[in-house]
Every structure is written in C-alpha cells, then in structure tokens.
Design an enzyme around this catalytic site. Structure first.
Site: not given
Ligand code: NCD
Length: 294
Positions: A53-54, A82, A103, A131
């Site tokens: 999703r993100t 590397k 991320r 997040h």
């Molecule tokens: C979440 C995350 O990556 O923290 N997912 C997301 O971004 N929607 C929640 C999760 O992974 O449980």
C-alpha cells in the site's frame, strides 16, 4: 515543512490545511483523474522493507500529479547488497529525484537520511519507530467517517509495542480530546513514550463504547523467535459477532495487511472502513507531495 519524519512536526493547523488539500485531491481524482502540476518532477521510492500500500499509493499519488517515480523495492538488487551505506544511497538518489520516500528497518533511519539529503525525505516507516503518513491518512479517515475527532473513544488493538502505525497515530491523537484505549497481550504493551492509553485485556469489555476500533497485525518480523510470535499471534480476532456488539456508527480500521485478526466476514459489515482507509491514503499522500514540492 521540508521533510516528513515524525508526526511531532504537525500542528493542528498543518493538519487542517493538509486535509483541505486532500479533499481537493479527492475531487480532482474523481473528476479528472489528476493533473500535470509536477510534470518533469521525479520521486524515488526507496524501500528496505516489504510494502504494498505505502509504496504503490505514493507512486500513484506522484503519477496522478503528473510526476514520475523511480521504484527501488528490493534493495537486494541495488548497491545496498554491495555494502553501500544509507547515506551514500541517499546522496545517489538525490541526484536523480526531487523527493525520496524511505522505508527502513532501523528506528531513526529517516532522520539520518535527512542529514544526507538536499531533497525532501518522507518517512514511510522506520522499523518499530514511526509511520507518520499512515497516521495522517488514519486521522483523515476518522474525520471522513465520523465527521469529528474530539469526543471519540478510540481503541487500539494488537501489537502496540512493535506496530509503528499506532505509535504515530497515538501521538497525533494527543492533539485532540479523545479517549484512547489499548487492548493487547501484556508482552505487546503500548510504549509510554508515544502517549497515554487506558489498558484493557478483553476486547468484549471495550467494544460497546468504542467509536473507532483500530486493529493491527502482530509484527512477526520484529520477534526473535517463531515461538515467541506464535505465543501471541491470534490473541484477538474481530468477527462479525463481535463487530455487531459495537454501535452502528462505530468504524473498524486496519492499516493492513491483515493476517487473521479481522475475519473476512467483517468486510461486509457496515462498520468496516479499512478499504476506504486505503483509498484515503492516495489523497493524503497527494496532499503531502503537494505540500513538499509546491
Ligand atoms: C503497516 C506498516 O508497514 O507499518 N503497513 C502499512 O504501511 N499500511 C502495518 C503493518 O505492516 O502491519
């Protein structure tokens, strides 16, 4: 605001402005699909951890505003394998892009990236830290579903220790007059540095008074052993029978992915809001990109 690293950066006024833009983005997408305001702008999605999703909503947001996206979703195929440092990878990607969405498994990685970068950084999850963009789309969803924030009773369920989305969301909700409750196994308790919660162990006790039930996955990747994970996985499952004990105006949310903690039957329950929540992620991320690149 030059970067989005922590939810602490946002005031109530910032949030009101952002949500106003998100609503115009919604109208824009629904009426015209998007526009060309960021033609010739390039963003990079740099993801050291899995994402559906993100990463795709940030990409869709950029495309719908006329921009282009470099996607590095498997760092094993980049120079990271590397041995390149995060700082050098960031210094590389800033040569080619106007914005970097990061991320990373380490808490504080986004902050480190900001030190190395001339272009804006968006924290799309730093380990068990924060997040922030998820928290913003969560709050936007609560607004859209309940038409208010103040006065609501919000219950967080699941892995409140390792779940970064609840960390940012709780910080964000501390700006408002809400009752914040937590239901989780003792070993997955909500860390006090992210705010104050009222703790419960039984889901059934809190459901009738809850306006927003925010369910989370037990974060398997943060456990030292499979045994420790299995001991707590499945502690709470939201079924239709449980959901129906909630007010009809109540809403069930989840950042997703789910791995059993919301039964598929609940998807058709009028209280289920998690699919709309995902959609709102597009509008809020369009608004965030607009804020950083305009
Ligand atoms: C979440 C995350 O990556 O923290 N997912 C997301 O971004 N929607 C929640 C999760 O992974 O449980």
């Amino acid at each position: 605001m030059k970067n989005v690293i922590s939810i602490d950066q946002f005031t109530k006024q910032d949030i009101d402005n952002l949500f106003a833009t998100a609503r115009t983005m919604k109208t824009l997408v629904e009426t015209k699909g998007g526009d060309d305001r960021f033609r010739h702008k390039v963003s990079t999605n740099l993801f050291y951890e899995p994402s559906t999703r993100t990463s795709s909503s940030f990409a869709a947001a950029m495309y719908r505003l006329g921009g282009q996206v470099i996607s590095i979703n498997d760092v094993n195929y980049s120079s990271v394998s590397k041995g390149e440092t995060l700082e050098d990878t960031i210094r590389t990607l800033e040569q080619y892009s106007d914005l970097i969405v990061l991320r990373h498994p380490q808490v504080g990685a986004a902050k480190r990236a900001v030190q190395a970068s001339q272009v804006p950084i968006i924290n799309a999850g730093d380990g068990v830290g924060e997040h922030p963009t998820q928290a913003l789309l969560d709050l936007f969803t609560i607004y859209e579903e309940q038409c208010k924030i103040d006065g609501l009773t919000i219950t967080l369920v699941g892995d409140l220790k390792n779940g970064r989305t609840v960390h940012s969301l709780a910080k964000l909700l501390s700006l408002y007059d809400v009752t914040l409750q937590a239901v989780c196994p003792e070993s997955l308790a909500f860390p006090p540095e992210y705010g104050k919660v009222i703790n419960f162990t039984e889901l059934t006790d809190v459901l009738p008074a809850t306006d927003i039930l925010y369910v989370t996955r037990v974060q398997k990747e943060r456990f030292d052993s499979l045994e420790e994970y299995e001991a707590v996985q499945g502690s709470y499952t939201v079924t239709n029978r449980l959901a129906d004990t909630m007010k009809l105006s109540a809403r069930i949310m989840h950042p997703l992915p789910r791995v059993g903690e919301i039964h598929f039957d609940v998807d058709n329950n009028p209280r289920a809001a998690y699919f709309r929540q995902m959609r709102n992620g597009l509008y809020v991320r369009m608004a965030l990109i607009d804020m950083l690149l305009s």
